[in-house]
Design a protein around this motif. Sequence first.
Motif, mmCIF file in Angstrom:
data_model
loop_
_atom_site.group_PDB
_atom_site.id
_atom_site.type_symbol
_atom_site.label_atom_id
_atom_site.label_comp_id
_atom_site.label_asym_id
_atom_site.label_seq_id
_atom_site.Cartn_x
_atom_site.Cartn_y
_atom_site.Cartn_z
ATOM 1 N N MET A 284 30.497 -16.092 7.897
ATOM 2 C CA MET A 284 29.661 -16.922 8.765
ATOM 3 C C MET A 284 29.848 -18.401 8.463
ATOM 4 O O MET A 284 28.971 -19.200 8.704
ATOM 5 C CB MET A 284 28.182 -16.537 8.597
ATOM 6 C CG MET A 284 27.895 -15.095 8.980
ATOM 7 S SD MET A 284 28.376 -14.716 10.680
ATOM 8 C CE MET A 284 27.877 -12.999 10.774
ATOM 9 N N ARG A 285 30.973 -18.770 7.885
ATOM 10 C CA ARG A 285 31.231 -20.176 7.581
ATOM 11 C C ARG A 285 32.433 -20.658 8.375
ATOM 12 O O ARG A 285 33.186 -19.875 8.940
ATOM 13 C CB ARG A 285 31.479 -20.363 6.083
ATOM 14 C CG ARG A 285 30.241 -20.092 5.226
ATOM 15 C CD ARG A 285 30.545 -20.361 3.772
ATOM 16 N NE ARG A 285 29.370 -20.133 2.938
ATOM 17 C CZ ARG A 285 29.350 -20.311 1.621
ATOM 18 N NH1 ARG A 285 30.444 -20.716 0.996
ATOM 19 N NH2 ARG A 285 28.260 -20.082 0.939
ATOM 20 N N GLY A 286 32.625 -21.962 8.328
ATOM 21 C CA GLY A 286 33.787 -22.553 8.966
ATOM 22 C C GLY A 286 33.845 -22.224 10.448
ATOM 23 O O GLY A 286 32.853 -22.314 11.165
ATOM 24 N N PRO A 287 35.008 -21.802 10.944
ATOM 25 C CA PRO A 287 35.163 -21.548 12.374
ATOM 26 C C PRO A 287 34.284 -20.422 12.902
ATOM 27 O O PRO A 287 34.064 -20.316 14.095
ATOM 28 C CB PRO A 287 36.651 -21.171 12.494
ATOM 29 C CG PRO A 287 37.296 -21.691 11.253
ATOM 30 C CD PRO A 287 36.254 -21.624 10.192
ATOM 31 N N PHE A 288 33.784 -19.538 12.025
ATOM 32 C CA PHE A 288 33.017 -18.373 12.469
ATOM 33 C C PHE A 288 31.508 -18.535 12.254
ATOM 34 O O PHE A 288 30.756 -17.582 12.388
ATOM 35 C CB PHE A 288 33.505 -17.125 11.734
ATOM 36 C CG PHE A 288 34.986 -16.882 11.899
ATOM 37 C CD1 PHE A 288 35.481 -16.294 13.049
ATOM 38 C CD2 PHE A 288 35.885 -17.264 10.905
ATOM 39 C CE1 PHE A 288 36.836 -16.081 13.204
ATOM 40 C CE2 PHE A 288 37.241 -17.051 11.056
ATOM 41 C CZ PHE A 288 37.727 -16.456 12.212
ATOM 42 N N ALA A 289 31.044 -19.731 11.935
ATOM 43 C CA ALA A 289 29.642 -19.940 11.566
ATOM 44 C C ALA A 289 28.675 -19.625 12.702
ATOM 45 O O ALA A 289 27.544 -19.219 12.466
ATOM 46 C CB ALA A 289 29.437 -21.382 11.094
ATOM 47 N N ALA A 290 29.084 -19.806 13.965
ATOM 48 C CA ALA A 290 28.166 -19.581 15.082
ATOM 49 C C ALA A 290 27.727 -18.125 15.182
ATOM 50 O O ALA A 290 26.694 -17.830 15.793
ATOM 51 C CB ALA A 290 28.824 -20.012 16.397
ATOM 52 N N ALA B 253 26.341 -16.527 13.039
ATOM 53 C CA ALA B 253 25.066 -16.377 12.330
ATOM 54 C C ALA B 253 23.890 -16.399 13.302
ATOM 55 O O ALA B 253 22.804 -15.933 12.968
ATOM 56 C CB ALA B 253 24.913 -17.486 11.290
ATOM 57 N N ALA B 254 24.063 -16.929 14.491
ATOM 58 C CA ALA B 254 23.004 -16.995 15.495
ATOM 59 C C ALA B 254 23.042 -15.742 16.360
ATOM 60 O O ALA B 254 24.057 -15.446 16.996
ATOM 61 C CB ALA B 254 23.179 -18.239 16.364
ATOM 62 N N ARG B 255 21.931 -15.011 16.402
ATOM 63 C CA ARG B 255 21.893 -13.750 17.153
ATOM 64 C C ARG B 255 22.173 -13.968 18.641
ATOM 65 O O ARG B 255 22.904 -13.175 19.273
ATOM 66 C CB ARG B 255 20.529 -13.079 16.984
ATOM 67 C CG ARG B 255 20.378 -11.769 17.767
ATOM 68 C CD ARG B 255 19.015 -11.144 17.535
ATOM 69 N NE ARG B 255 18.848 -9.928 18.306
ATOM 70 C CZ ARG B 255 18.411 -9.890 19.569
ATOM 71 N NH1 ARG B 255 18.112 -11.037 20.178
ATOM 72 N NH2 ARG B 255 18.276 -8.736 20.214
ATOM 73 N N ASN B 256 21.617 -15.019 19.214
ATOM 74 C CA ASN B 256 21.845 -15.271 20.634
ATOM 75 C C ASN B 256 23.327 -15.480 20.931
ATOM 76 O O ASN B 256 23.832 -15.045 21.972
ATOM 77 C CB ASN B 256 21.051 -16.498 21.089
ATOM 78 C CG ASN B 256 19.578 -16.196 21.257
ATOM 79 O OD1 ASN B 256 19.177 -15.038 21.367
ATOM 80 N ND2 ASN B 256 18.759 -17.228 21.252
ATOM 81 N N SER C 91 31.624 -24.655 16.114
ATOM 82 C CA SER C 91 32.079 -23.285 15.907
ATOM 83 C C SER C 91 31.935 -22.471 17.185
ATOM 84 O O SER C 91 32.814 -21.680 17.538
ATOM 85 C CB SER C 91 31.271 -22.639 14.780
ATOM 86 O OG SER C 91 31.517 -21.256 14.702
ATOM 87 N N GLY C 92 30.811 -22.644 17.900
ATOM 88 C CA GLY C 92 30.565 -21.880 19.118
ATOM 89 C C GLY C 92 31.608 -22.134 20.187
ATOM 90 O O GLY C 92 32.054 -21.212 20.870
ATOM 91 N N VAL C 93 32.003 -23.387 20.355
ATOM 92 C CA VAL C 93 33.009 -23.724 21.356
ATOM 93 C C VAL C 93 34.317 -23.002 21.067
ATOM 94 O O VAL C 93 34.923 -22.383 21.948
ATOM 95 C CB VAL C 93 33.231 -25.250 21.398
ATOM 96 C CG1 VAL C 93 34.513 -25.588 22.134
ATOM 97 C CG2 VAL C 93 32.052 -25.929 22.075
ATOM 98 N N GLY C 94 34.766 -23.061 19.817
ATOM 99 C CA GLY C 94 36.017 -22.392 19.468
ATOM 100 C C GLY C 94 35.930 -20.882 19.634
ATOM 101 O O GLY C 94 36.841 -20.250 20.179
ATOM 102 N N LEU C 95 34.824 -20.285 19.183
ATOM 103 C CA LEU C 95 34.684 -18.832 19.263
ATOM 104 C C LEU C 95 34.539 -18.351 20.704
ATOM 105 O O LEU C 95 34.984 -17.245 21.039
ATOM 106 C CB LEU C 95 33.481 -18.385 18.439
ATOM 107 C CG LEU C 95 33.647 -18.490 16.918
ATOM 108 C CD1 LEU C 95 32.346 -18.152 16.211
ATOM 109 C CD2 LEU C 95 34.761 -17.567 16.435
ATOM 110 N N MET C 96 33.913 -19.157 21.556
ATOM 111 C CA MET C 96 33.802 -18.755 22.954
ATOM 112 C C MET C 96 35.180 -18.698 23.610
ATOM 113 O O MET C 96 35.461 -17.809 24.421
ATOM 114 C CB MET C 96 32.899 -19.730 23.705
ATOM 115 C CG MET C 96 32.560 -19.280 25.118
ATOM 116 S SD MET C 96 31.689 -17.706 25.168
ATOM 117 C CE MET C 96 30.060 -18.207 24.623
#
Length: 464
Positions: free
Chosen positions: A1-7, A9-12, A140-145
């Motif tokens: 849940m750190r770095g690029p994958f930290a988002a 951690a948010a359930r939503n 993080s959210g932008v990259g993961l999306m």
Amino acid sequence: MRGPFAAFAARNFQLLWGGTLFSTTAFMTSFLLVPIVAYEITGSYTASGLALMGSGFSMLVLGPIGGVIADRYAKKPLVLLGQIIPALLMLGTGVLVVTDVITLWMLFLSSLLMGVGFALMGPARQAWMGELIPRPLMGSGVGLMQVSQNLALVLGPMLGSVLLIAFAFGSGQIYFLIAGCLLVALPLTTMLPNAAAVSATARRSVVRELESGFRYMWSSPRLRMLWAFWMVISICRFASQTLLPGFIERNFGVPASDTFLLYLVVGVVALIANVPLARMISGRLAWQLLIGFGAMTAMVFVLGAMTPSFLALMLVAILVGLATTGVMLVNQALIMSNSRPEYFGRVMSFVVLGFAAQSLLAPIWGVSADAIGDRETLVIVGLIVLSATAMLLLGWLRTRRLPLEPGTPAALAAAGPVSEPTPANGVTAERPKRSPRPVFVARLAPIVRSGSQKPHRATTASGP
């Protein structure tokens, strides 16, 4: 849940990410099926392109408007409608294919309505993300999306290939699978909170909002350059999907439906590449990666035109998987990370125009292949991509020293947390500010730092 994958951690964000994966998988697989079914019906390259024009028309007209709607109104109803209606549509199309009633105009209409759903749902999901996760997680959210959307381009064709090869599924059954993916996404979407719409007094006319969004994107040298490159890549990338069914049948005597074998190879490679790419787009070499993947994309078109056998084409598909997933993931991540959240919906709607253009211009590749040959057309496509990549390189060299725009995920992540109150004996402790470090795409700084840790020194790096 750190770095690029930290988002994560948010359930939503978990729910939004999963729903995006399933629903976008359905849309992208349907767009791949259209030229295959069209070629099976008619045996014509041109017909394959004409069938795809349906989604192109709807995304061209509704894409920008969908972005305005996403930035102004509640997102949840838009996303739900963008899942339910296409699911019913895909069930109906599957029945028509299985019963051998499908015609070219029916396929065109199905493609048109699927494009409507994608034009409304895509921008709404992107804008919704800006309201569902904390600002420190935005990078993080932008990259993961973008990873979710990129995986969707991979998983649908892969699953279709497995069903086609292992279980002898036809195109109609795969349409049923698409509908199932959309239905799986529904409960994930219903669990998300419905963010409030913009107040009526704060809304402007659709035309003014659309104009404002386009002015915003065009005024940014980075966004303007990335969007232009995305449009060229989208148009050229779809040339292969338009031509492949006929290419393998005419040149190698392989059934058009075996195109899914190539998609399987592309998908496996892309799936493997997504995790390391998710880390790499968070680094300082994102622009160089994009330029490299653009050059590789140009190369694989030329190699594909020169292949002497279907087996050789499957080997080229390995490079296709790496090149296409790289260029799309890095390009879209750079676009969104260099946009302010209040413009997410409209910027995403301009990205949707790339899908519209590739569908509208698909007949051009079909006409070219029928007129001068499919191999020659693939070489022309490769040269166009190479020229666009060269222009991107020159543009990056001219703009890499420009400062990041305040408020974008890239700028927020580069600066790190400016201050954060931390209770300590009833006294609020402020963190020292850090100087912004220009980066090419958002890098997530640590969110919580214990009092015993020493703050990082302010650093300065060369601008993008």
